[in-house]
Design an enzyme around this catalytic site. Structure first.
Site, short mmCIF file in Angstrom:
data_model
loop_
_atom_site.label_atom_id
_atom_site.label_comp_id
_atom_site.label_asym_id
_atom_site.label_seq_id
_atom_site.Cartn_x
_atom_site.Cartn_y
_atom_site.Cartn_z
N CYS A 297 -3.71 -1.28 -2.01
CA CYS A 297 -4.05 0.31 -2.24
C CYS A 297 -5.25 0.49 -3.56
CB CYS A 297 -2.70 0.84 -2.53
SG CYS A 297 -2.88 2.61 -3.05
N ASP B 200 0.91 -1.06 -0.07
CA ASP B 200 -0.09 0.02 -0.06
C ASP B 200 0.80 1.10 0.12
OD1 ASP B 200 -2.33 1.50 0.42
OD2 ASP B 200 -1.71 1.90 2.38
N SER B 201 0.52 2.25 -0.14
CA SER B 201 1.10 3.51 0.01
C SER B 201 1.48 4.01 1.33
CB SER B 201 0.12 4.60 -0.58
OG SER B 201 -1.04 4.88 0.03
N CYS C 136 -11.04 3.16 -0.58
CA CYS C 136 -9.76 3.77 -0.26
C CYS C 136 -9.22 2.76 1.15
CB CYS C 136 -9.87 5.26 0.21
SG CYS C 136 -8.25 5.83 0.86
N THR C 137 -8.25 2.65 1.24
CA THR C 137 -7.76 1.64 2.34
C THR C 137 -8.10 2.30 3.76
OG1 THR C 137 -5.77 2.82 1.99
CG2 THR C 137 -5.87 0.47 1.17
N HIS C 138 -8.22 3.59 3.82
CA HIS C 138 -8.23 4.26 4.91
C HIS C 138 -9.58 4.36 5.44
CE1 HIS C 138 -4.22 5.51 4.27
NE2 HIS C 138 -3.88 6.14 5.38
N GLU D 22 -4.72 9.52 9.46
CA GLU D 22 -3.60 9.27 9.77
C GLU D 22 -3.17 10.12 11.20
OE1 GLU D 22 -0.50 8.97 6.81
OE2 GLU D 22 -1.68 7.52 5.97
#
Ligand code: DGL
Length: 275
Positions: free
Chosen positions: A78, A15-16, A189-191, A157
């Site tokens: 990602c 992932d990023s 989106c992963t988040h 984050e």
């Protein structure tokens, strides 16, 4: 690689940055015998504001790194890299590479009753239109509404999940989505799964929330089974999880420990530009 060593070889996941841990969490839950090598590109995050060409280059470097770990398959956790780079890299390497877009799209097509689906993701993912294209290839009758929500990533984050500002930003981005009659929405989106309860509280029960991580882990399991590469756990008593990043290992490790169901003791920095 022999058949047995292939079985115990790890799955590479990248992932990023930290977001892909939501996918690792699901793989660990569904495939507890598999070993995993994770790479988070913390030095170059976010991918969501970068060009296709750059995201392909980054993905190629990471795949080359993961191949040095003798992975048997790679999951691009990602969404941005899945949307922009998967097609370009898939046939370049001699191991199976899975993304999260197809599994997420399929889950939404199965979930929608009135054939109206929402997708939220980064700017790059939404601009690519890959979710819409993939969903409409599966069912041309489905209408898709996409919306970029770029501020969700830094909110997660920075650990702002419970902050009042997060509720306001969710409302700011999703007000127009809520006003439509979609009945399923992909967290593209992963988040975003880390904001799921807040998004659910705002959207209400009418809209089913789809997290592609769940279906991705299911696809991975099917692929390993089909290619007789499942780790049956006879060689390794305990699964091994290794974590690598391109920067800020300690920050990553602390975050990982809030997401993963086990203690992440160590994270190593890799000079990814060297691959
Ligand atoms: N991992 C990215 C995604 O799923 C989100 C963070 C970024 O922009 O790099 O699209």
């Amino acid at each position: 690689m022999g058949v047995e060593s292939k079985k115990s070889a790890p799955i590479g996941v990248f992932d990023s940055g930290v977001g892909g841990l939501t996918v690792v969490r699901e793989i660990v839950r569904q495939l507890p015998n598999e070993n995993i090598v994770y790479f988070g590109d913390t030095a170059r995050v976010p991918y969501g504001s970068k060009s296709r060409q750059t995201i392909i280059r980054f993905s190629e470097q990471i795949i080359r790194f993961l191949k040095t770990k003798e992975v048997k398959a790679i999951v691009i956790a990602c969404n941005t890299a899945s949307a922009l780079a998967l097609d370009a890299v898939r046939d370049e390497y001699d191991i199976p590479i899975l993304g999260v877009v197809v599994p997420g799209a399929r889950a939404a097509v199965e979930a929608t009753v009135n054939k109206k689906v929402g997708v939220v993701g980064t700017d790059a993912t939404v601009q690519s239109g890959v979710y819409t294209k993939t969903i409409r290839e599966m069912d041309p009758a489905v209408e898709v509404i996409e919306k970029a929500c770029p501020l969700f990533v830094p909110l997660v984050e920075e650990g702002f999940k419970e902050h009042v500002v997060t509720r306001e930003i969710i409302e700011y981005y999703l007000e127009s989505m809520r006003a439509t009659d979609i009945d399923a929405m992909i967290l593209g989106c992963t988040h975003y799964p880390l904001l799921r309860s807040k998004i659910r509280a705002y959207l209400g029960d009418r809209i089913q929330i789809v997290n592609p991580a769940y279906e991705t882990a299911m696809d991975l399991r099917a692929l390993l089974k089909e290619q007789a590469m499942e780790n049956d756990g006879t060689e390794d008593r305990k699964s091994h999880y290794e974590f690598f990043v391109s920067d800020a290992a300690e920050k990553f490790r602390k975050f990982a420990n809030t997401v993963m169901p086990f203690d992440v003791p160590e994270t190593n920095v890799v000079n990814i530009e060297g691959y």
